[in-house]
Design a protein around this motif. Structure first.
Motif, PDB file in Angstrom:
ATOM      1  N   VAL A 155       0.848  -1.196   0.000  1.00  0.00           N
ATOM      2  CA  VAL A 155       0.000   0.000   0.000  1.00  0.00           C
ATOM      3  C   VAL A 155       0.882   1.245   0.000  1.00  0.00           C
ATOM      4  O   VAL A 155       0.658   2.190  -0.765  1.00  0.00           O
ATOM      5  N   ALA A 156       1.938   1.207   0.830  1.00  0.00           N
ATOM      6  CA  ALA A 156       2.840   2.356   0.890  1.00  0.00           C
ATOM      7  C   ALA A 156       3.451   2.613  -0.486  1.00  0.00           C
ATOM      8  O   ALA A 156       3.533   3.759  -0.938  1.00  0.00           O
ATOM      9  N   TYR A 157       3.837   1.545  -1.176  1.00  0.00           N
ATOM     10  CA  TYR A 157       4.470   1.681  -2.485  1.00  0.00           C
ATOM     11  C   TYR A 157       3.490   2.249  -3.518  1.00  0.00           C
ATOM     12  O   TYR A 157       3.842   3.133  -4.298  1.00  0.00           O
ATOM     13  N   THR A 158       2.264   1.754  -3.480  1.00  0.00           N
ATOM     14  CA  THR A 158       1.261   2.261  -4.440  1.00  0.00           C
ATOM     15  C   THR A 158       0.986   3.739  -4.195  1.00  0.00           C
ATOM     16  O   THR A 158       0.919   4.533  -5.134  1.00  0.00           O
ATOM     17  N   ILE A 159       0.823   4.093  -2.921  1.00  0.00           N
ATOM     18  CA  ILE A 159       0.546   5.498  -2.599  1.00  0.00           C
ATOM     19  C   ILE A 159       1.735   6.361  -3.039  1.00  0.00           C
ATOM     20  O   ILE A 159       1.565   7.454  -3.569  1.00  0.00           O
ATOM     21  N   ARG A 160       2.940   5.804  -2.846  1.00  0.00           N
ATOM     22  CA  ARG A 160       4.141   6.540  -3.237  1.00  0.00           C
ATOM     23  C   ARG A 160       4.136   6.798  -4.749  1.00  0.00           C
ATOM     24  O   ARG A 160       4.442   7.894  -5.204  1.00  0.00           O
ATOM     25  N   LEU A 161       3.768   5.756  -5.511  1.00  0.00           N
ATOM     26  CA  LEU A 161       3.681   5.908  -6.965  1.00  0.00           C
ATOM     27  C   LEU A 161       2.662   6.986  -7.329  1.00  0.00           C
ATOM     28  O   LEU A 161       2.899   7.821  -8.197  1.00  0.00           O
ATOM     29  N   THR A 162       1.518   6.933  -6.637  1.00  0.00           N
ATOM     30  CA  THR A 162       0.471   7.918  -6.914  1.00  0.00           C
ATOM     31  C   THR A 162       0.968   9.323  -6.604  1.00  0.00           C
ATOM     32  O   THR A 162       0.730  10.257  -7.376  1.00  0.00           O
TER      33      THR A 162
END
Lengths: 295, 221
Positions: free
Chosen positions: A189-196
């Motif tokens: 989740v942290a990685y996806t949010i970071r990408l966003t």
């Protein structure tokens, strides 16, 4: 426009723009929850089975000679010196023979040529319910084997030990899959949010300049994490439930599964798993914002 | 602004000891060549950047001490048309203009009406649903200006508002800014286009190499 309406619009827009990575995260969260819940379900059922077997656990102390009333009292005192027990029952040779004959049922005629005192007398010791751990049972068994006139102590050692080690192995698997769940939910989740966040850097910069508050910018990301956790864990639990129903249906009939009541999680347990997943995903989202979203 | 300086590492002095006071409701021009420090001064005014030294106050409040909610509220009251536009090039013209009103939670119908009005005033009505990445530079510049004034801010900072525009469109842009000024907004325009300040009765400050060279005009409203 209300705060929440604006936030939901932002979330919808984010999800549309980054649906590929969002879907991957959702699947990862679902799979992690499914793996963890699967092992936890087996573990929980094994514990129930263990409890059930523990209720039936008894130690049989075979004696050389049949004890008289005075010796019986002494043996009883000796046993109680170790620990309180549920029940102590003395079985005479004749009672042992009768029981055996009863167990043989229609085949009891095989005993016709046998003397009625060929079975040794014994003491049946039913330990207290709190005497659960294998080590305690072992210690008790050793203690009983040292009683005067004892031939042998039996309590289904092999089976109990195997069951104990299997449950222990399961608890390790549950711990490992729990750790996997924590790591994947937080990091994915942290990685996806970071990408966003990286993908929307220009927009976030502009929002800041036109006077968006911290809550206005951050809440949609938190909500995304929360949604990932809620939908992902619900899918995981739901998949497990479907799998459980399928196995129950597929293996119904006289099989291992019918030896005991194999049951699904209570609603509270499912709810707890979903809540924890939501918290973990929101935490992942929050930690990324703290790191990468400087307002 | 009291003795405001801005330096960029390693040793570039963008502004040096600038002290000015702009009245509420005033239209104020900042002129000077490229690199004179006009854009830096606007960035300091909207707290996009912090000064290296000196004090900047808006309505008596030192803005470099504002944080979080208070800073956001201040920024909502300042409309900025940036020289590099800062448009979201994958969004429509209407969405770009609406963004400054959405952050202050204006009602959707009010936002829609205001967007339509502004597009009409700036001759962009037919670009309502056009992705801003597909607009010409001049059109993008007007969208930036529309976004700056959309939320009816009390202060409007405009950086080179006519840089990419023809005479007729420049006229329209200035008409819009004058309208905002008459509505009570403080307008600060940084420009090197003398056609828009040549005959003005408002104050004009000239910057040279980051220093205040002089202030002319000055019929306060």
């Amino acid at each position: 426009m209300s705060f929440w309406l604006t936030v939901f619009r932002q979330v919808g827009r984010n999800l549309r723009q980054t649906w590929g990575s969002q879907l991957m995260t959702l699947l990862t969260v679902s799979l992690s929850v499914l793996i963890f819940a699967f092992f936890y379900l087996i573990y929980a059922n094994m514990l129930t089975l263990g409890d059930k077997l523990g209720d039936d656990l008894s130690l049989i102390v075979y004696l050389e000679e049949e004890p008289g009333p005075e010796l019986q009292q002494q043996l009883r005192n000796k046993i109680l010196t170790f620990d309180e027990v549920e029940e102590i029952r003395f079985i005479s040779r004749a009672e042992a023979y009768e029981r055996f004959a009863k167990q043989l049922g229609q085949n009891q005629d095989v005993l016709n040529d046998m003397p009625k005192d060929f079975l040794p007398p014994s003491i049946e010791v039913i330990p207290m319910k709190n005497l659960r751990s294998l080590n305690q049972v072992k210690l008790f068994s050793t203690y009983l084997s040292r009683l005067p006139g004892t031939l042998k102590v039996q309590y289904g050692q092999d089976w109990v030990e195997r069951f104990y080690y299997f449950t222990k192995l399961l608890s390790i698997i549950v711990l490992l899959s729990g750790t996997l769940l924590i790591l994947t939910t937080i990091f994915m989740v942290a990685y996806t949010i970071r990408l966003t966040i990286h993908g929307r850097q220009a927009e976030l910069e502009l929002l800041k300049l036109v006077g968006a508050t911290n809550n206005y910018i951050r809440t949609p990301f938190l909500l995304e994490g929360l949604l990932q956790g809620a939908i992902g864990s619900f899918l995981g639990i739901f998949s497990l439930y479907m799998l459980f129903q399928w196995i129950k249906l597929r293996f119904s009939g006289p099989s291992f599964l019918n030896l005991f009541e194999f049951s699904f999680f209570a609603p509270e347990v499912s709810f707890t798993i979903i809540t924890v997943s939501i918290l973990l995903c929101t935490l992942g989202s929050y930690s990324t914002m703290q790191k990468f979203l400087r307002i | 602004m009291i003795k405001v300086s801005k330096e960029y590492p390693p040793d570039v002095v963008a502004l040096k000891d600038i002290s000015i006071s702009i009245d509420s409701g005033e239209m104020f021009f900042i002129i000077g060549r490229s690199g004179a420090g006009k854009t830096t001064l606007l960035k300091l005014l909207c707290s996009m950047e912090a000064p290296s030294s000196g004090l900047i106050e808006i309505s008596g409040k030192p803005i470099n001490q504002l944080k979080g909610h208070h800073l956001a509220r201040l920024r909502q009251r300042i409309g900025v048309a940036y020289q590099d536009f800062k448009l979201l090039i994958d969004r429509t013209t209407a969405e770009n203009i609406a963004i400054s009103m959405e952050v202050s939670y204006k009602k959707p119908q009010i936002i829609r009406k205001r967007v339509r009005d502004l597009l009409e005033q700036l001759d962009l009505s037919d670009k309502h649903d056009t992705i801003t990445g597909e607009l010409s530079r001049g059109e993008q510049q007007r969208v930036t200006l529309a976004r700056a004034v959309a939320n009816s801010p009390t202060m409007i900072l405009v950086d080179e508002p006519t840089g990419n525009l023809d005479a007729a469109t420049t006229e329209k842009v200035m008409t819009l800014l004058n309208k905002c000024h008459k509505g009570g907004a403080t307008i600060v325009i940084a420009t090197h286009d003398d056609s828009i300040y040549r005959h003005t009765s408002h104050r004009v400050m000239e910057l040279q190499k980051g220093r205040l060279h002089g202030i002319t005009g000055g019929e306060l409203p």
